[in-house]
Each structure stands twice: as C-alpha cells, then as structure tokens.
Design an enzyme around this catalytic site. Sequence first.
Site, PDB file in Angstrom:
ATOM      1  N   SER A  31       3.717  -2.955 -12.336  1.00  0.00           N
ATOM      2  CA  SER A  31       2.911  -1.932 -13.031  1.00  0.00           C
ATOM      3  C   SER A  31       3.782  -1.152 -14.004  1.00  0.00           C
ATOM      4  O   SER A  31       4.844  -0.650 -13.622  1.00  0.00           O
ATOM      5  CB  SER A  31       2.343  -0.922 -12.030  1.00  0.00           C
ATOM      6  OG  SER A  31       1.518  -1.545 -11.114  1.00  0.00           O
ATOM      7  N   HIS A  62      -2.218  -5.569 -13.798  1.00  0.00           N
ATOM      8  CA  HIS A  62      -1.417  -6.793 -13.614  1.00  0.00           C
ATOM      9  C   HIS A  62      -2.165  -7.930 -14.297  1.00  0.00           C
ATOM     10  O   HIS A  62      -3.165  -8.422 -13.784  1.00  0.00           O
ATOM     11  CB  HIS A  62      -1.237  -7.118 -12.129  1.00  0.00           C
ATOM     12  CG  HIS A  62      -0.287  -6.199 -11.432  1.00  0.00           C
ATOM     13  ND1 HIS A  62       1.007  -6.546 -11.132  1.00  0.00           N
ATOM     14  CD2 HIS A  62      -0.441  -4.936 -10.998  1.00  0.00           C
ATOM     15  CE1 HIS A  62       1.606  -5.540 -10.522  1.00  0.00           C
ATOM     16  NE2 HIS A  62       0.749  -4.541 -10.429  1.00  0.00           N
ATOM     17  N   HIS A  84       0.594  -9.030  -4.242  1.00  0.00           N
ATOM     18  CA  HIS A  84       0.974  -8.097  -3.179  1.00  0.00           C
ATOM     19  C   HIS A  84       0.348  -8.552  -1.869  1.00  0.00           C
ATOM     20  O   HIS A  84      -0.715  -9.181  -1.856  1.00  0.00           O
ATOM     21  CB  HIS A  84       0.448  -6.690  -3.494  1.00  0.00           C
ATOM     22  CG  HIS A  84       0.821  -6.183  -4.853  1.00  0.00           C
ATOM     23  ND1 HIS A  84       0.132  -6.549  -5.990  1.00  0.00           N
ATOM     24  CD2 HIS A  84       1.801  -5.341  -5.248  1.00  0.00           C
ATOM     25  CE1 HIS A  84       0.684  -5.955  -7.042  1.00  0.00           C
ATOM     26  NE2 HIS A  84       1.700  -5.215  -6.621  1.00  0.00           N
ATOM     27  N   TYR A  86      -1.171  -6.615   0.083  1.00  0.00           N
ATOM     28  CA  TYR A  86      -2.446  -5.912   0.274  1.00  0.00           C
ATOM     29  C   TYR A  86      -3.615  -6.615  -0.414  1.00  0.00           C
ATOM     30  O   TYR A  86      -4.774  -6.296  -0.154  1.00  0.00           O
ATOM     31  CB  TYR A  86      -2.353  -4.440  -0.154  1.00  0.00           C
ATOM     32  CG  TYR A  86      -2.090  -4.188  -1.623  1.00  0.00           C
ATOM     33  CD1 TYR A  86      -3.063  -4.429  -2.592  1.00  0.00           C
ATOM     34  CD2 TYR A  86      -0.868  -3.678  -2.045  1.00  0.00           C
ATOM     35  CE1 TYR A  86      -2.820  -4.197  -3.934  1.00  0.00           C
ATOM     36  CE2 TYR A  86      -0.613  -3.440  -3.376  1.00  0.00           C
ATOM     37  CZ  TYR A  86      -1.597  -3.702  -4.319  1.00  0.00           C
ATOM     38  OH  TYR A  86      -1.340  -3.472  -5.643  1.00  0.00           O
ATOM     39  N   GLU A  87      -3.315  -7.582  -1.294  1.00  0.00           N
ATOM     40  CA  GLU A  87      -4.405  -8.363  -1.894  1.00  0.00           C
ATOM     41  C   GLU A  87      -4.900  -9.434  -0.920  1.00  0.00           C
ATOM     42  O   GLU A  87      -5.852 -10.152  -1.218  1.00  0.00           O
ATOM     43  CB  GLU A  87      -3.928  -9.024  -3.186  1.00  0.00           C
ATOM     44  CG  GLU A  87      -3.624  -8.030  -4.292  1.00  0.00           C
ATOM     45  CD  GLU A  87      -2.997  -8.706  -5.504  1.00  0.00           C
ATOM     46  OE1 GLU A  87      -3.735  -9.225  -6.334  1.00  0.00           O
ATOM     47  OE2 GLU A  87      -1.753  -8.715  -5.598  1.00  0.00           O
ATOM     48  N   ALA A 114       6.445  -0.169 -10.000  1.00  0.00           N
ATOM     49  CA  ALA A 114       6.136   1.261 -10.083  1.00  0.00           C
ATOM     50  C   ALA A 114       6.355   1.812  -8.679  1.00  0.00           C
ATOM     51  O   ALA A 114       6.045   1.135  -7.694  1.00  0.00           O
ATOM     52  CB  ALA A 114       4.690   1.463 -10.500  1.00  0.00           C
ATOM     53  N   MET A 212       4.911  -0.915  -2.970  1.00  0.00           N
ATOM     54  CA  MET A 212       4.220  -1.904  -2.125  1.00  0.00           C
ATOM     55  C   MET A 212       4.587  -3.340  -2.492  1.00  0.00           C
ATOM     56  O   MET A 212       3.784  -4.247  -2.307  1.00  0.00           O
ATOM     57  CB  MET A 212       2.707  -1.708  -2.256  1.00  0.00           C
ATOM     58  CG  MET A 212       2.236  -0.296  -1.911  1.00  0.00           C
ATOM     59  SD  MET A 212       0.483  -0.099  -2.249  1.00  0.00           S
ATOM     60  CE  MET A 212       0.310   1.694  -2.160  1.00  0.00           C
ATOM     61  N   SER A 213       5.785  -3.524  -3.017  1.00  0.00           N
ATOM     62  CA  SER A 213       6.119  -4.880  -3.503  1.00  0.00           C
ATOM     63  C   SER A 213       7.618  -5.116  -3.406  1.00  0.00           C
ATOM     64  O   SER A 213       8.318  -4.480  -2.637  1.00  0.00           O
ATOM     65  CB  SER A 213       5.667  -5.012  -4.961  1.00  0.00           C
ATOM     66  OG  SER A 213       6.428  -4.162  -5.793  1.00  0.00           O
ATOM     67  N   ASN A 236       5.161   8.723 -10.027  1.00  0.00           N
ATOM     68  CA  ASN A 236       4.543   9.912  -9.384  1.00  0.00           C
ATOM     69  C   ASN A 236       5.514  10.414  -8.318  1.00  0.00           C
ATOM     70  O   ASN A 236       6.460   9.709  -7.951  1.00  0.00           O
ATOM     71  CB  ASN A 236       3.214   9.523  -8.730  1.00  0.00           C
ATOM     72  CG  ASN A 236       3.383   8.409  -7.716  1.00  0.00           C
ATOM     73  OD1 ASN A 236       3.549   7.233  -8.110  1.00  0.00           O
ATOM     74  ND2 ASN A 236       3.375   8.739  -6.445  1.00  0.00           N
ATOM     75  N   HIS A 249      -4.093   5.730  -8.399  1.00  0.00           N
ATOM     76  CA  HIS A 249      -3.638   4.557  -9.147  1.00  0.00           C
ATOM     77  C   HIS A 249      -3.711   4.789 -10.661  1.00  0.00           C
ATOM     78  O   HIS A 249      -2.863   4.303 -11.418  1.00  0.00           O
ATOM     79  CB  HIS A 249      -4.489   3.342  -8.731  1.00  0.00           C
ATOM     80  CG  HIS A 249      -3.956   2.041  -9.240  1.00  0.00           C
ATOM     81  ND1 HIS A 249      -2.676   1.579  -8.945  1.00  0.00           N
ATOM     82  CD2 HIS A 249      -4.508   1.087 -10.040  1.00  0.00           C
ATOM     83  CE1 HIS A 249      -2.483   0.412  -9.539  1.00  0.00           C
ATOM     84  NE2 HIS A 249      -3.577   0.088 -10.203  1.00  0.00           N
TER      85      HIS A 249
END
Length: 275
Positions: A31, A62, A84, A86-87, A114, A212-213, A236, A249
Amino acid sequence: MDDLTQRIQAAADFLRCHCSVSPDIVVILGSGWGGLADQVTPDYGIAYEKIPHFPKTTVPGHSGRLVIASIGGRPVAMLQGRFHLYEGYSPQETTLPLRVLAELGARFLIVTNAAGGLDPKYCPGDLMIIRDHLNLLLESPLRGLGEAEFGSRFIDMVNAYPSQWRSLAQELAQKLGITCHEGVYAAVPGPSYETPAEIKMLRILGADAVGMSTVPEVIVARQLGLQVLGLSCITNLGAGIAPNQSVNHAEVLAVGADRAERFSQFLEQLIPQLR
Ligand code: HPA
C-alpha cells in the site's frame, strides 16, 4: 513433484515464454508504494489473473500487476499489489509470486508495506527501514514443505535484513530529505486494526511498527537465499497512541498516496546501488 512445485514451474514457464528479461531484483509494492511500477518504462506488464496459479488481489490499493522494467540498468520485477493471509490465502499462496520470480533468477528482494507507527517519535509519512521483525502471524510459509524440493526448513533469521543495505537506504533517505527510522516490524494477522491494548502489548514486545504482511515473504526469501531490504511507509499512528483517534484504511491509503511519488523516487535511486 508436489502441487506447489508444479504451480511455481507452470507460472515460471509461462513468464519465460512471454518475457525474455530475467529479473535480478524483486520489489513487492505494498500500500502506498505502487507508484514505482507506473513511473518506469516497462519491458513487460501483465495482470496477475493472466498468470497461471497467481492468486487474485482483493484489496483496494493493490492493483495486481507484474511489471518488469530496467531501472538504472538492473532488470527489476515489480509486484504491484500483494496477497495477505486475511484475504483467505495460505502463507504458501501469498508467497507464490516471489518463488516464481526467484525461479526466473531474482537474487534480491525489496519488500515494502504500509504500517502503523508505535514509536512515539514516528509520524505519518515517515519511512521505517526494517531492522528485524516479530512474526505474530503464528503461521509460516515453510510449514509442511518438503526439504527435498524446497531446501532446509530451519532457516537462519539472524541477519534477515542485512545492515549494508539498511545503511544505503538510510543514506539515500537523508539525501532526499525523507524522515527515516530503523525499527522492528511486527506482523499481525488482521484484518481488523489493533485495539489500544494490543498496541501497548506490541510496544512492550519491542515492535516499532505494525502491519499485516511482509514477514512470510521475508521468510521465503531467506529460504531461497535472496538478500532482503524491508521498508515501511508509516501511514498512521497505532491505535490509542493519539487520544480519540481511530485507524481506518482510507487514511492508510491517503497517506500512502501522498508519499507515492517521493517513495518511488527513493526506490528508483536506491535500486541501482544494491549489490
Ligand atoms: N495496523 C496494522 N496494519 C496497518 C496499520 C496499523 O495501524 N497501518 C497500516 N497497516
């Protein structure tokens, strides 16, 4: 041949047939980092969905393209968008594109993402060079893989992010006036952002940024013997660090978009220096 090996071979054979360039460096553009692939003159570009066995990205921001281009004379494969856990993908599936590009000859990996900043000194828009990581995904892309096909499972992670590359990145960031830190990246499964209590816990554990990656890709790169540089765009502050401020997001994407041009310029100047 097991199923994963067959999928890697089929995707690599497909790319060999369609593109004569064999990449030396892989850049995974997370990201906010995708701009690099739009900025260069491509030798080859293809949507992931057209490559056999590549997963499909499901995340806004993405785009899902492989772009191969020469940057400062180096053949570079850019993965514009990543996968990811989470997908719903397994760690093996999220790292398949990297294995395919290593099969085509790549020896170096620049992995970008990110991340939320946990160190109180960090501000949105800063760059963090990853010095080390915490794998809190509690999964490994090496789990269940046979040593005969994939090599040792007991990968040394002591020098996963070599210092000579980190120093190069630091020097260049300074030259370009990009505020830059070095720190520990914690990978969490997501996709919900953390609670303030979780952010406190991550800080106690020694993390400076959270995302998360990245970690599965770095583990695979180490198994394949690729040299790694990891870069986080701090988009952030971690939940609860700034009082009454939520994490969303859209904000992550907005800060990433704001830094896109600057960070692409940074990568474009860094790549030719990596040896
Ligand atoms: N937490 C987890 N992942 C993230 C964040 C965050 O605050 N920001 C960008 N990716």
